[in-house]
Design an enzyme around this catalytic site. Structure first.
Site, PDB file in Angstrom:
ATOM      1  N   GLU A 255      52.370   9.202  14.281  1.00 34.34           N
ATOM      2  CA  GLU A 255      51.197   8.600  13.620  1.00 34.34           C
ATOM      3  C   GLU A 255      50.017   8.916  14.528  1.00 34.34           C
ATOM      4  O   GLU A 255      49.950   8.382  15.641  1.00 34.34           O
ATOM      5  CB  GLU A 255      51.358   7.081  13.494  1.00 34.34           C
ATOM      6  CG  GLU A 255      52.600   6.615  12.749  1.00 34.34           C
ATOM      7  CD  GLU A 255      52.558   6.881  11.265  1.00 34.34           C
ATOM      8  OE1 GLU A 255      51.531   7.389  10.772  1.00 34.34           O
ATOM      9  OE2 GLU A 255      53.552   6.595  10.590  1.00 34.34           O
ATOM     10  N   CYS A 294      43.550   2.711  13.253  1.00 36.08           N
ATOM     11  CA  CYS A 294      43.869   4.046  12.731  1.00 36.08           C
ATOM     12  C   CYS A 294      43.462   4.161  11.266  1.00 36.08           C
ATOM     13  O   CYS A 294      43.188   5.251  10.769  1.00 36.08           O
ATOM     14  CB  CYS A 294      45.351   4.313  12.884  1.00 36.08           C
ATOM     15  SG  CYS A 294      46.368   2.964  12.267  1.00 36.08           S
TER      16      CYS A 294
END
Ligand code: NAP
Length: 527
Positions: A255, A294
């Protein structure tokens, strides 16, 4: 000052020489030292040999009960954890809740997933399939926990949710965990690890905690292990290219960076609930956790005719937030500092890069003097809004399509309101975690699903009807996929039962119809 150590091989390790000092990012006051562990091969083997069998001996239901137990014990320490997040991570109380309550939310959600998987230790993925019309041979797919260890390496921004979100899924799948938080904010993760260890809910060897740098951890990974990493694309590439990872074809989930975009539809009008939602979400996404998410919005696509109104509305909201930026422990403060001196330096450098293709329309990256903060102290940046021209917005090499500024920073990108232009701009981000569309135009939203989804891990669609009950796009729910293609790392985590795939091996079991029925039971193999 205390020194944080690792919990490996069933014990807290003795403190060696400190390898880092953690500070309060609002005051720069030292909080703790961190001592790193070495010789991690033994910890990897311990997890595989002690924790793995103990977890695999339990059914999904029993593993789900472990998660429920962890959720309850963390809840009992909730106030202490929220306070720690505020002091060690620069979080406002709201930001701290997002992280800490989010962690408990994933545990509760996966405990619920477990209930649906029942008493058996494996997942039967499909019905038996006939290989030939006249043959009794069948093929059926079964998923079982991998016989390795799950190595979790997390980013600095979610010390609680990052660690627990990954651990919940691996433990439910039946894999032991070794969890390494980012060093700069590991005080909260360390306290959570202490609570987990003291609670003695998990079987021995199921959860180990690594403080400080990763050291030689990756040298010991093998073919049954899984690495789940969250952090920068640069570190992700190093992990993917590590010799032991390559030699053993270790399963890796990354990620990484993401230039999330929101699309204000061509039909959006001021004075509607949907317009207000779009503005409110943009301000939340820029400022929640000081933009260090994020999933935070980095690019805001605005129909050209609406640009002035959107600039004004977001600008006003950000100016209000800038006036209440400061030490999050001070009453009335709504946005805290960035997490570290490095983050602040990186953010300022990133803004300079964005200025090559866009102009600042709100905020001052050099501002000093924040609420409750001693002069010159803390890693503060007020929210910054930039704006590009429609021509620049369509240029795939423009900085706002390439540079993720991990801070309260976003760029307004005017476009002509067509799905073609919107899709071209989204595509230029080369793969993102999430995008959001605000529109009541059904043709536009249907085209958005078709054109945007392949570039995203999640697509949020908001219309006037659901505007009152919508969540801001940066909220990651454990029921939905988290991860995105390309720049976002090409990973996939959470997503309910899909999340278990990372930690399980799907095997095709091939045999006679009656034998499969006897072995695998739940579904009829004779059909
Ligand atoms: P980072 O510097 O890449 O660090 C991430 C983690 O990797 C830390 O635990 C770090 O440990 C560790 N690490 C560093 N070098 C390593 C190596 N050679 N081998 C193994 N581990 C290593 O990232 P960050 O600054 O913490 O996080 C910011 C970035 O994360 C942003 O770019 C953001 O986009 C991304 N992010 C993505 C998501 C997502 O879900 N997609 C979520 C959050 C953040 P140390 O701290 O000890 O160096």
């Amino acid at each position: 000052m205390r020194t944080l150590t690792s919990h490996l091989l069933g014990a807290w390790q003795p403190a060696g020489a400190p390898s880092a000092t953690l500070v309060n990012p609002a005051t720069e006051e030292p909080l703790a030292n961190v001592s790193r562990a070495s010789d991690l091969g033994k910890a990897v083997a311990y997890g595989r040999e002690v924790g793995g069998p103990a977890l695999r001996a339990l059914s999904f239901k029993a593993r789900g009960e472990l998660l429920s137990g962890l959720s309850k014990v963390l809840y009992a320490h909730r106030e202490e954890l929220l306070d720690l997040a505020m002091v060690s991570g620069g979080c406002t109380r709201g930001d701290a809740k997002f992280d800490v309550d989010g962690a408990m939310g994933v545990l509760a959600a996966y405990a619920q997933v477990a209930e649906g998987l029942g008493e058996q230790p494996w997942i039967i993925d499909d019905e038996p399939a006939s290989v030939f019309r006249t043959s009794k041979v069948r093929v059926q797919h079964v998923s079982l926990p991998r016989h390795g260890i799950a190595v979790h390496i997390n980013a600095f921004n979610f010390p609680a949710w990052g660690m627990i979100g990954k651990a919940a899924v691996a433990l439910l799948a039946g894999m032991p965990v070794i969890s390494k938080p980012a060093t700069s904010t590991c005080l909260l993760a360390h306290r959570i690890a202490e609570i987990i260890v003291d609670a003695k809910i998990l079987p021995e060897g199921a959860f180990q905690f690594l403080a400080g740098s990763a050291g030689d951890l990756l040298d010991h990974v093998g073919p049954q292990d899984v690495i789940a990493f969250t952090g920068s694309a640069a570190t992700g590439a190093k992990i993917r290219g590590h010799a032991a990872v390559l030699a053993n074809n270790v399963r890796v989930n990354i990620e990484a960076d993401s230039l999330n975009a929101v699309v204000l539809g061509p039909d959006l009008e001021r004075g509607t609930e949907l317009f207000d939602l779009a503005i409110r979400d943009a301000i939340t996404e820029l400022t929640q956790k000081t933009g260090q998410k994020c999933t935070a919005t980095r690019r805001i696509l605005v129909p050209e005719g609406l640009l002035e109104g959107v600039r004004e509305a977001i600008g006003e909201g950000l100016a209000r937030r800038a006036s209440v930026t400061g030490d999050p422990t001070v009453k009335g403060v709504k946005m805290g500092p960035l997490a570290s001196a490095q983050q602040l330096a990186d953010a300022r450098e990133g803004i300079r890069a964005l200025q090559a293709d866009a102009t600042i329309v709100q905020g001052d990256p050099a501002r000093e003097g924040f609420e409750g903060v001693s002069e010159g102290k803390g890693y503060f940046l007020e929210p910054i809004l930039l704006e590009a021209t429609s021509e620049a917005a369509l240029r795939a090499d423009a900085a706002f399509h390439r540079v993720e500024v991990f801070a309260p920073v976003a760029t307004l990108l005017p476009y002509d309101g067509s799905i073609g232009a919107a899709a071209a701009i989204i595509r230029a981000g080369e793969g993102s975690l999430v995008s959001t569309v605000y529109s009541d135009d059904r043709k536009f939203t249907a085209a958005a699903v078709a054109e945007l989804s392949p570039h995203l891990g999640r697509l949020v669609i908001n219309d006037e009807k659901n505007a009152g009950g919508a969540f801001s796009p940066g909220c990651v729910f454990p029921q939905g996929n988290h991860g995105g293609p390309g720049r976002a790392g090409c990973g996939a985590e959470l997503g309910g039962t899909f999340g278990l795939d990372l930690y399980m091996q799907r095997t095709a079991i091939q045999g006679g119809a009656s034998q499969l029925a006897r072995l695998l039971g739940r579904r009829s193999a004779a059909s």
